[in-house]
Design a protein around this motif. Structure first.
Motif, mmCIF file in Angstrom:
data_model
loop_
_atom_site.group_PDB
_atom_site.id
_atom_site.type_symbol
_atom_site.label_atom_id
_atom_site.label_comp_id
_atom_site.label_asym_id
_atom_site.label_seq_id
_atom_site.Cartn_x
_atom_site.Cartn_y
_atom_site.Cartn_z
ATOM 1 N N ARG A 3 63.317 -24.206 5.100
ATOM 2 C CA ARG A 3 62.755 -25.416 4.510
ATOM 3 C C ARG A 3 61.867 -25.096 3.306
ATOM 4 O O ARG A 3 61.720 -25.917 2.411
ATOM 5 N N ASP A 4 61.263 -23.911 3.314
ATOM 6 C CA ASP A 4 60.282 -23.554 2.289
ATOM 7 C C ASP A 4 60.553 -22.123 1.838
ATOM 8 O O ASP A 4 60.196 -21.166 2.537
ATOM 9 N N LEU A 5 61.178 -21.968 0.692
ATOM 10 C CA LEU A 5 61.554 -20.637 0.224
ATOM 11 C C LEU A 5 60.349 -19.733 0.043
ATOM 12 O O LEU A 5 60.380 -18.558 0.420
ATOM 13 N N ASP A 6 59.283 -20.247 -0.550
ATOM 14 C CA ASP A 6 58.112 -19.406 -0.825
ATOM 15 C C ASP A 6 57.476 -18.898 0.466
ATOM 16 O O ASP A 6 57.148 -17.715 0.596
ATOM 17 N N ALA A 7 57.297 -19.792 1.453
ATOM 18 C CA ALA A 7 56.695 -19.387 2.720
ATOM 19 C C ALA A 7 57.585 -18.389 3.456
ATOM 20 O O ALA A 7 57.099 -17.423 4.061
ATOM 21 N N GLN B 260 59.767 -16.304 2.088
ATOM 22 C CA GLN B 260 59.690 -15.024 1.387
ATOM 23 C C GLN B 260 58.405 -14.289 1.744
ATOM 24 O O GLN B 260 58.412 -13.067 1.941
ATOM 25 N N ASP B 261 57.300 -15.002 1.824
ATOM 26 C CA ASP B 261 56.018 -14.365 2.165
ATOM 27 C C ASP B 261 56.074 -13.741 3.552
ATOM 28 O O ASP B 261 55.622 -12.606 3.761
ATOM 29 N N PHE B 262 56.627 -14.474 4.526
ATOM 30 C CA PHE B 262 56.670 -13.966 5.901
ATOM 31 C C PHE B 262 57.549 -12.727 6.001
ATOM 32 O O PHE B 262 57.112 -11.687 6.511
ATOM 33 N N ARG C 67 67.899 -17.135 -2.423
ATOM 34 C CA ARG C 67 67.275 -15.865 -2.757
ATOM 35 C C ARG C 67 67.990 -14.739 -2.011
ATOM 36 O O ARG C 67 68.531 -14.953 -0.922
ATOM 37 N N THR C 68 67.954 -13.542 -2.580
ATOM 38 C CA THR C 68 68.515 -12.361 -1.937
ATOM 39 C C THR C 68 67.394 -11.401 -1.592
ATOM 40 O O THR C 68 66.536 -11.105 -2.439
ATOM 41 N N ALA C 69 67.386 -10.916 -0.352
ATOM 42 C CA ALA C 69 66.398 -9.942 0.091
ATOM 43 C C ALA C 69 66.912 -8.535 -0.150
ATOM 44 O O ALA C 69 68.082 -8.239 0.125
ATOM 45 N N LEU C 70 66.027 -7.662 -0.627
ATOM 46 C CA LEU C 70 66.376 -6.282 -0.902
ATOM 47 C C LEU C 70 65.535 -5.357 -0.038
ATOM 48 O O LEU C 70 64.324 -5.535 0.079
ATOM 49 N N GLY D 221 70.225 -13.103 2.831
ATOM 50 C CA GLY D 221 69.966 -14.195 1.915
ATOM 51 C C GLY D 221 69.131 -15.273 2.565
ATOM 52 O O GLY D 221 69.064 -15.388 3.791
ATOM 53 N N ILE D 222 68.473 -16.056 1.729
ATOM 54 C CA ILE D 222 67.755 -17.241 2.194
ATOM 55 C C ILE D 222 68.314 -18.434 1.439
ATOM 56 O O ILE D 222 68.441 -18.404 0.214
ATOM 57 N N ALA D 223 68.666 -19.466 2.180
ATOM 58 C CA ALA D 223 69.156 -20.703 1.588
ATOM 59 C C ALA D 223 68.149 -21.808 1.885
ATOM 60 O O ALA D 223 67.944 -22.155 3.053
ATOM 61 N N GLY D 224 67.503 -22.304 0.861
ATOM 62 C CA GLY D 224 66.525 -23.371 1.055
ATOM 63 C C GLY D 224 67.206 -24.715 1.214
ATOM 64 O O GLY D 224 66.952 -25.652 0.461
ATOM 65 N N MET D 225 68.082 -24.787 2.220
ATOM 66 C CA MET D 225 68.965 -25.946 2.382
ATOM 67 C C MET D 225 68.814 -26.625 3.735
ATOM 68 O O MET D 225 69.602 -27.517 4.068
ATOM 69 N N ALA D 226 67.835 -26.234 4.537
ATOM 70 C CA ALA D 226 67.725 -26.803 5.881
ATOM 71 C C ALA D 226 67.560 -28.315 5.839
ATOM 72 O O ALA D 226 68.159 -29.047 6.633
ATOM 73 N N SER D 227 66.748 -28.806 4.896
ATOM 74 C CA SER D 227 66.544 -30.248 4.793
ATOM 75 C C SER D 227 67.755 -30.931 4.178
ATOM 76 O O SER D 227 68.174 -32.004 4.627
#
Length: 267
Positions: A32-36, A38-40, A59-62, A70-76
């Motif tokens: 739901r929240d890409l920034d949060a 990524q921080d976690f 976003r892609t995690a390295l 990957g993270i998809a900010g698409m839950a909502s």
């Protein structure tokens, strides 16, 4: 082995799902929240981030420079729960989706176009969620595969029935060139690609309470240097610990997505 590569001037080889199919090819977290998020995961896993080819919501995690997730900010947008999901390579997303419907599975999203490919989010007959991907695989996919930094396991009611379902969807043990092989051992099914175990399917108890940790689901595992620091960081940054051992821990992020960390150390 033909990896289905194409060449362009000065560019890395591109691997696509016409020749690499049936195998887990990626894992992604709906958020739901890409920034949060990524921080976690930056704090817990030490991941760094880059923009993905799929657009601004991705976003892609390295890990050590290798793309691992990957993270998809698409839950909502997709009206879906926050969860980690494995994706399997398919040569034709429409064919795979039709096979899922024919065999009693469900289609949550797609197939939709996400250049450079097409994707769908699905669920098997027991409700375990998974994805399919048609098209180019992530840049550095061979490095991701060889690093073995991710692993997927299905916890389900009947491992053998599940293996038949997925095998018919993904052409496992089909005899086609490059297909994945299936091993039946005890109450577990192992999926092999090029000799390596790339996924496991295990049977759990039939009469269990409706808890997320025991309902049929795919669990994503990440290899880490040590489990302890991941556990402490998860607790510090709003996550929780569902199970912890010397070499493995099951964690939950602040939004409720479960994942497993496994120590690379051999004991």
């Amino acid at each position: 082995m033909n990896h289905g590569t194409t060449h362009s001037s000065g560019a890395a080889d591109v691997v696509d799902t016409r020749s690499v199919f049936g195998v887990p090819c990626w894992v992604s977290l709906t958020s739901r929240d890409l920034d949060a998020t990524q921080d976690f995961y930056g704090a817990v896993m030490g991941w760094r981030w880059r923009n993905a080819r799929l657009g601004e919501r991705f976003r892609t995690a390295l890990a050590d420079g290798v793309p691992v997730a990957g993270i998809a900010g698409m839950a909502s947008v997709w009206q879906m729960a926050v969860a980690w999901t494995p994706y399997f390579a398919v040569p034709d997303a429409d064919v795979a989706v039709a096979r899922v419907r024919e065999r009693g599975g469900t289609v949550a999203v797609g197939p939709i176009s996400l250049p450079p490919g097409r994707a769908a989010l699905l669920a098997d007959r027991d409700g375990a969620r998974f994805g399919i991907w048609q098209g180019q695989l992530v840049t550095g996919w061979e490095a991701w595969r060889r690093a073995a930094s991710t692993f997927v396991a299905l916890h389900t009611r009947d491992a053998f029935d599940a293996a038949i379902f997925y095998g018919e969807i993904l052409d496992w043990a089909s005899g086609l060139p490059g297909c994945c092989e299936v091993e039946y051992t005890g109450d577990e099914v192992r999926l092999r690609s090029r000799g390596d175990v790339v996924a496991r399917i295990g049977s759990g108890a039939v009469d269990v309470p409706p808890d997320p940790s025991v309902r049929p689901h795919w669990q994503v595992h990440f290899a880490v240097p040590e489990v302890g620091p991941c556990v402490r960081a998860a607790e510090k940054h709003g996550g929780s610990v569902l199970a912890e051992g010397e070499r493995e821990a099951v964690l939950r992020d602040p939004d409720g997505a479960q994942f497993t960390v496994v120590s690379r150390r051999r004991h």
